[in-house]
Design a protein around this motif. Structure first.
Motif, short mmCIF file in Angstrom:
data_model
loop_
_atom_site.label_atom_id
_atom_site.label_comp_id
_atom_site.label_asym_id
_atom_site.label_seq_id
_atom_site.Cartn_x
_atom_site.Cartn_y
_atom_site.Cartn_z
N PRO A 1 32.33 35.43 30.98
CA PRO A 1 33.10 36.60 30.46
C PRO A 1 34.50 36.72 30.79
O PRO A 1 34.82 35.91 31.80
N PRO A 2 35.06 37.39 30.23
CA PRO A 2 36.53 37.81 30.49
C PRO A 2 36.67 38.11 31.90
O PRO A 2 35.74 38.90 32.61
N GLN A 3 37.98 37.82 32.77
CA GLN A 3 38.03 38.26 33.91
C GLN A 3 38.74 39.63 33.75
O GLN A 3 39.08 40.26 32.86
N PRO A 4 38.74 40.51 34.92
CA PRO A 4 38.51 40.26 36.47
C PRO A 4 36.75 40.18 36.77
O PRO A 4 36.02 40.67 35.78
N TRP A 5 36.72 39.21 37.58
CA TRP A 5 35.07 39.11 38.21
C TRP A 5 34.91 39.63 39.30
O TRP A 5 35.93 40.10 39.91
N MET A 6 33.62 40.02 39.74
CA MET A 6 33.61 40.53 41.25
C MET A 6 33.35 39.54 42.20
O MET A 6 33.98 39.62 43.32
N LYS A 7 32.67 38.32 41.83
CA LYS A 7 32.34 37.33 42.91
C LYS A 7 32.08 36.19 42.11
O LYS A 7 31.45 36.08 41.26
N LEU A 8 32.32 35.17 42.96
CA LEU A 8 31.64 33.61 42.80
C LEU A 8 30.79 33.36 43.66
O LEU A 8 30.79 33.45 44.76
N VAL A 9 29.77 32.41 43.13
CA VAL A 9 28.89 32.16 43.99
C VAL A 9 28.60 30.61 43.82
O VAL A 9 28.46 30.06 42.57
N PHE A 10 28.69 29.71 44.73
CA PHE A 10 28.37 28.17 44.73
C PHE A 10 27.30 27.76 45.62
O PHE A 10 27.41 28.12 46.66
N CYS A 11 26.46 27.10 44.93
CA CYS A 11 25.06 26.66 45.50
C CYS A 11 25.07 25.23 45.52
O CYS A 11 25.05 24.44 44.46
N VAL A 12 24.95 24.79 46.53
CA VAL A 12 24.63 23.16 46.85
C VAL A 12 22.96 22.91 46.65
O VAL A 12 22.30 23.51 47.52
N PRO A 13 22.76 22.25 45.49
CA PRO A 13 21.12 22.51 45.23
C PRO A 13 20.37 21.63 46.33
O PRO A 13 20.77 20.81 47.09
N SER A 14 19.12 22.05 46.46
CA SER A 14 18.31 21.42 47.66
C SER A 14 17.38 20.08 46.87
O SER A 14 17.39 20.00 45.48
N GLU A 15 17.06 19.31 47.63
CA GLU A 15 15.95 18.14 47.09
C GLU A 15 14.66 18.70 46.86
O GLU A 15 13.77 18.20 46.26
N ARG A 16 14.33 20.17 47.29
CA ARG A 16 13.05 20.63 46.87
C ARG A 16 12.95 21.06 45.57
O ARG A 16 13.87 21.21 44.89
N THR A 17 11.90 21.61 45.24
CA THR A 17 11.80 22.15 43.74
C THR A 17 12.24 23.52 43.83
O THR A 17 12.56 24.20 44.93
N ALA A 18 12.62 24.01 42.67
CA ALA A 18 13.22 25.53 42.55
C ALA A 18 12.16 26.43 43.21
O ALA A 18 12.98 27.46 43.80
N ALA A 19 10.98 26.35 42.93
CA ALA A 19 9.99 27.25 43.68
C ALA A 19 10.37 27.32 45.04
O ALA A 19 10.16 28.12 45.76
N GLU A 20 10.30 25.95 45.71
CA GLU A 20 10.36 25.94 47.11
C GLU A 20 11.78 26.55 47.67
O GLU A 20 11.50 27.12 48.83
N VAL A 21 12.56 26.59 46.91
CA VAL A 21 13.85 27.02 47.41
C VAL A 21 13.80 28.55 47.66
O VAL A 21 14.73 28.83 48.26
N ILE A 22 13.13 29.36 47.06
CA ILE A 22 13.03 30.72 47.37
C ILE A 22 12.69 30.90 48.95
O ILE A 22 13.12 31.86 49.45
N THR B 1 23.55 17.10 53.64
CA THR B 1 24.01 18.58 52.73
C THR B 1 24.91 19.37 53.52
O THR B 1 25.42 20.05 52.89
N ALA B 2 24.39 19.51 54.97
CA ALA B 2 25.35 20.46 55.70
C ALA B 2 26.88 19.81 55.53
O ALA B 2 27.89 20.72 55.40
N GLN B 3 27.15 18.70 55.53
CA GLN B 3 28.44 17.99 55.42
C GLN B 3 29.08 18.49 53.83
O GLN B 3 30.32 18.98 54.01
N ARG B 4 28.08 18.41 53.02
CA ARG B 4 28.58 18.63 51.65
C ARG B 4 28.87 20.01 51.57
O ARG B 4 29.97 20.51 51.10
N VAL B 5 28.17 21.01 52.15
CA VAL B 5 28.67 22.45 52.00
C VAL B 5 30.00 22.62 52.82
O VAL B 5 30.69 23.48 52.38
N GLN B 6 30.06 22.29 53.91
CA GLN B 6 31.18 22.25 54.55
C GLN B 6 32.47 21.86 53.94
O GLN B 6 33.56 22.37 53.91
#
Length: 295
Positions: free
Chosen positions: A144-165, A177-182
């Motif tokens: 959508p056009p800016q302005p936006w409220m917030k950005l979210v960046f997620c480093v995906p898990s090796e687990r399935t989507a259901a397990e990430v809940i 993964t911890a190093q990648r997030v940092q």
């Protein structure tokens, strides 16, 4: 005997992994404690990184009697009156930042949050699945056009989507993964740290919003608007840092993020699965934890 001992007290609690257990449910001990606190004259709200829409899907599980703080304090919404009290969107070129972040780490999942909804960059799997479980249908395709409220960046898990809940602890992340997030955190700070905040809400999730907005400042602003004069807060993650530091009394679950557990200002409550907020309220009623003397 004062029948309303918590009149003038605002209790602002984080939602995920503080008010809720790691599996996303809200322990009955929390609901019972909040009802008792409200009956004693207190005001209770949620202070969350969630959007207005994303938080609304959880309120059926929690008794609140005050407006809630969303987007890490960038907005305040009265769910009882269905009225937005304030909001502060991002005032910098967030499109450039999201493009740069995806180029830096092409495997991350990126999300734009606005007052109107959640918009996904590309075809994120796990983050989109999470939003859908919370009753929010994300939009794909053109942002959508800016302005936006917030950005979210997620480093995906090796687990399935259901397990990430199920919410992981930071020390449960694989070292790579911890190093990648940092690395991503450091990159975002280099790119836009002068214009925005960058914080971590969950072990794999980084959030970016307008500089100067945080849960602590927002909670103090809401406290004044409600005519309250004491603030109790609870949180578990780095995006709760300012919230906890701004409180007259601050509580954390025993299974909180290690960086938050190390703060000098916090008192420990039960683990999130065992009703951390309910235990904090019980400590207030018992007098085990008392408000500091006013100067």
């Amino acid at each position: 005997m004062n029948e309303k001992p918590f009149a003038g007290v605002l209790f602002a609690s984080d939602y995920d992994h503080t008010l809720s257990a790691p599996d996303g449910t809200v322990p009955e001990a929390n609901r019972a404690g909040i009802r008792r606190f409200i009956d004693a004259g207190g005001r209770f709200c949620i202070a969350s990184g969630r959007s207005v829409r994303l938080l609304s899907s959880r309120l059926e599980h929690v008794p609140v009697n005050a407006p809630c703080l969303c987007f890490n304090g960038s907005a305040c919404y009265d769910y009882q009156a269905h009225r937005l009290l304030w909001e502060q969107p991002m005032g910098f070129d967030a499109q450039r930042l999201i493009d740069a972040a995806v180029a830096f780490d092409p495997g991350i999942e990126a999300e734009v949050q606005t007052a109107e909804g959640h918009f996904m960059r590309g075809q994120p799997d796990q983050r989109a699945y999470f939003l859908q479980t919370q009753g929010v249908a994300p939009h794909f395709g053109e942002l959508p056009p800016q302005p936006w409220m917030k950005l979210v960046f997620c480093v995906p898990s090796e687990r399935t989507a259901a397990e990430v809940i199920l919410i992981e602890r930071p020390d449960e992340l694989p070292p790579q993964t911890a190093q990648r997030v940092q690395r991503l955190w450091d990159f975002l700070l280099r790119e836009a740290g002068d214009s925005c905040y960058v914080t971590r809400s969950l072990p794999r999730v980084l959030e970016v919003g307008p500089k100067g907005c945080d849960k602590g400042a927002a909670a103090r602003r809401l406290m004044a608007a409600l005519g309250c004069d004491r603030l109790v807060c609870a949180g578990d993650a780095p995006n709760d840092l300012e919230l906890l530091q701004s409180a007259d009394l601050a509580f954390v679950p025993r299974d909180c993020d290690p960086t938050i557990a190390a703060l000098d200002c916090v008192h420990f409550a039960a683990a999130s699965a065992d009703g951390a907020v309910g235990d904090a309220i019980e400590q207030l009623f018992s007098g085990k934890i008392a408000f500091p003397d006013r100067k």
